[in-house]
Design a protein around this motif. Sequence first.
Motif, PDB file in Angstrom:
ATOM      1  N   VAL A 190       2.345   1.744   0.998  1.00  0.00           N
ATOM      2  CA  VAL A 190       1.367   0.847   1.619  1.00  0.00           C
ATOM      3  C   VAL A 190       0.334   0.393   0.591  1.00  0.00           C
ATOM      4  N   ARG A 191      -0.150   1.343  -0.215  1.00  0.00           N
ATOM      5  CA  ARG A 191      -1.146   1.000  -1.234  1.00  0.00           C
ATOM      6  C   ARG A 191      -0.602  -0.020  -2.229  1.00  0.00           C
ATOM      7  N   LYS A 192       0.643   0.148  -2.614  1.00  0.00           N
ATOM      8  CA  LYS A 192       1.249  -0.771  -3.587  1.00  0.00           C
ATOM      9  C   LYS A 192       1.305  -2.195  -3.047  1.00  0.00           C
ATOM     10  N   ARG A 193       1.532  -2.330  -1.730  1.00  0.00           N
ATOM     11  CA  ARG A 193       1.619  -3.675  -1.144  1.00  0.00           C
ATOM     12  C   ARG A 193       0.307  -4.435  -1.268  1.00  0.00           C
ATOM     13  N   TYR A 194      -0.801  -3.704  -1.359  1.00  0.00           N
ATOM     14  CA  TYR A 194      -2.115  -4.355  -1.384  1.00  0.00           C
ATOM     15  C   TYR A 194      -2.766  -4.352  -2.766  1.00  0.00           C
ATOM     16  N   GLU A 195      -2.030  -3.924  -3.779  1.00  0.00           N
ATOM     17  CA  GLU A 195      -2.619  -3.833  -5.119  1.00  0.00           C
ATOM     18  C   GLU A 195      -3.120  -5.180  -5.624  1.00  0.00           C
ATOM     19  N   LYS A 196      -2.432  -6.267  -5.285  1.00  0.00           N
ATOM     20  CA  LYS A 196      -2.834  -7.573  -5.804  1.00  0.00           C
ATOM     21  C   LYS A 196      -4.140  -8.068  -5.188  1.00  0.00           C
ATOM     22  N   TYR A 197      -4.599  -7.403  -4.126  1.00  0.00           N
ATOM     23  CA  TYR A 197      -5.867  -7.783  -3.506  1.00  0.00           C
ATOM     24  C   TYR A 197      -6.997  -6.826  -3.870  1.00  0.00           C
ATOM     25  N   THR A 198      -6.783  -6.009  -4.881  1.00  0.00           N
ATOM     26  CA  THR A 198      -7.808  -5.062  -5.322  1.00  0.00           C
ATOM     27  C   THR A 198      -9.096  -5.808  -5.672  1.00  0.00           C
ATOM     28  N   GLY A 199     -10.191  -5.295  -5.189  1.00  0.00           N
ATOM     29  CA  GLY A 199     -11.478  -5.942  -5.426  1.00  0.00           C
ATOM     30  C   GLY A 199     -11.907  -6.828  -4.275  1.00  0.00           C
ATOM     31  N   LEU A 200     -10.941  -7.262  -3.480  1.00  0.00           N
ATOM     32  CA  LEU A 200     -11.241  -8.106  -2.321  1.00  0.00           C
ATOM     33  C   LEU A 200     -11.007  -7.347  -1.020  1.00  0.00           C
ATOM     34  N   VAL A 201      -9.916  -6.573  -0.977  1.00  0.00           N
ATOM     35  CA  VAL A 201      -9.536  -5.873   0.248  1.00  0.00           C
ATOM     36  C   VAL A 201      -9.797  -4.376   0.102  1.00  0.00           C
ATOM     37  N   THR A 202     -10.511  -3.826   1.067  1.00  0.00           N
ATOM     38  CA  THR A 202     -10.684  -2.376   1.154  1.00  0.00           C
ATOM     39  C   THR A 202      -9.593  -1.838   2.068  1.00  0.00           C
ATOM     40  N   LEU A 203      -8.678  -1.085   1.491  1.00  0.00           N
ATOM     41  CA  LEU A 203      -7.552  -0.565   2.259  1.00  0.00           C
ATOM     42  C   LEU A 203      -7.878   0.831   2.769  1.00  0.00           C
ATOM     43  N   CYS A 204      -7.747   1.017   4.077  1.00  0.00           N
ATOM     44  CA  CYS A 204      -8.014   2.310   4.702  1.00  0.00           C
ATOM     45  C   CYS A 204      -6.722   2.797   5.358  1.00  0.00           C
ATOM     46  N   VAL A 205      -6.114   3.829   4.771  1.00  0.00           N
ATOM     47  CA  VAL A 205      -4.825   4.320   5.246  1.00  0.00           C
ATOM     48  C   VAL A 205      -4.832   5.839   5.186  1.00  0.00           C
TER      49      VAL A 205
END
Length: 549
Positions: A448-463
């Motif tokens: 899941v974290r890998k899917r959102y890596e390109k949005y680092t700095g913009l998206v706060t991922l809570c999993v």
Amino acid sequence: MNNMKINRLKIVNYKLFQNVTIEMNENINIFVGENDSGKSTILEALSMVLTGKINGSSVANRLNLDWFNAQVRQKFKESIEAGNTPDLPTIEIEVYFASPDEDEIAIKKYRGTNNSLHEDAEGVKLEIIFDTQYAPAYKQLLVEGKVRDIPVEYYRVNFRSFANPEYYVQTTARKVACIDTTKKDYGPVLSRFVSTSINEYLSEEDMTELRHAYRANRHEFTENQAVIRLNQKLQEGHSFDGKTIGLNLRESGIDEWKGDMSISLDGIPLENSGFGTQNMFKSEIFLLQNTDVDILIIEEPENNLSYSNMSILISKLSESNGKQLFISTHSSFVANKLGLQCLHLVANARTTPFKSLSSDTYNYFLKLPGYNTLRILLANKAILVEGPADELILQRAYIDNYGKQPIEDGIDVVAVDSLAFQRYCELASLISKPLTVVTDNDGNAEAVRKRYEKYTGLVTLCVESDNTLNTLEPSVLAANLDTFESFKSIIYLGKDIESRDPDSIKSFMIGNKTEWSMRVFTSEKKINYPSYILKAIGIDSENVGDRDE
């Protein structure tokens, strides 16, 4: 015949916009953004350059320092304070027209290269520049150290076409109509309606009769005994230079009665109707009066309107065939009804067309039912969750920790299909809108974290970090195992509650997602929350456990 159409607006140093160029849609342009993002400024600039007016007054008469971009103004002031002689800032607003047909002779005369892009095109520009005739006075002030800010009193307003002749506004202003439903200024619209109605439905004989009746009523008023007594008392107690003093009605023109006419709906004066009704009537009359214009500029058409009235108004706007619409709005309903493909997203002193999304994501939102799209973009902060249960639990966690609902802090919690999370991330990235995503780990948090890596700095991922806790239900249960009896009493109301163990409670939660989460939300008792839920609402996970990423 083609109407006058705008294909580009360029704004330099006006309010929020230091230098922005906006490519316009041919038919409908909808500007959306948070409060103070600049969407109203865009419509204001468009109206100024085309009509020569701002809020009904001449641009030259309203010129003030606050029009200059704050950064440009501050840089000028700092340079002056440092003892330098900086260039005097200018404001420029340019409109580039779509190529007119042969019938639009007036617009074709505006073709030239007198524009900041040096393009050979039809267009007009508004310049607010230093008037060189005041150069000696300005230089003297500099010598005396009396310049502290932009000397706007020495500025002038120029209206030029791209072909360079001055003052084109007589032509363009006739083709533009502006309405601002955020202001209670019905004078021009309603006065024109009254005047047009009188001229259309009354003969000259009728108007002569009304003039006579109006003057007769005025005469009757002045002959009233109360007025006579008032003047007698005045004459007994006051005089001026041997002359008696009296009070009477002013003399009026023969058509003064027209100005005293008022509009009523079902016998109720319009000014006594609700603001929504007033706005709806104002908008309706506005559209009727401006069937012959090419451009409609409308500020927040949804203002104070009910859902049904807003639907009616939007339908009428959609039917404005041949007209180019420029609209600012906070309403997802307005945006969706008129077409998301028409959106310009306004943020960070720039605009971004909605259609600049990737084709897959663009098509996804065009087909999306409901109106979550703008909720994401217009919230001070948006938190995406997977479904109603996640939304209820996160809302209650916020209430328990802050004593109020998230929306009271400008935080919009939106339940979205998890498969669309990355669509919303792409949408938010258009305007650099920070986003929080709360999602299940589905048994593999790292994936899941890998899917959102390109949005680092913009998206706060809570999993949830523990892969054995793959969805909300086992995560919440795990957070409450130490207080299991209390937790069980909140979410389970069956008579067999005593025999229920954690596994059976988990099965109940998975099979009754909305039911158990609603019981938590409405309970007088509090529960414990997984650390990834707490992270989503700004609580440091290190203080509550270490299951979070």
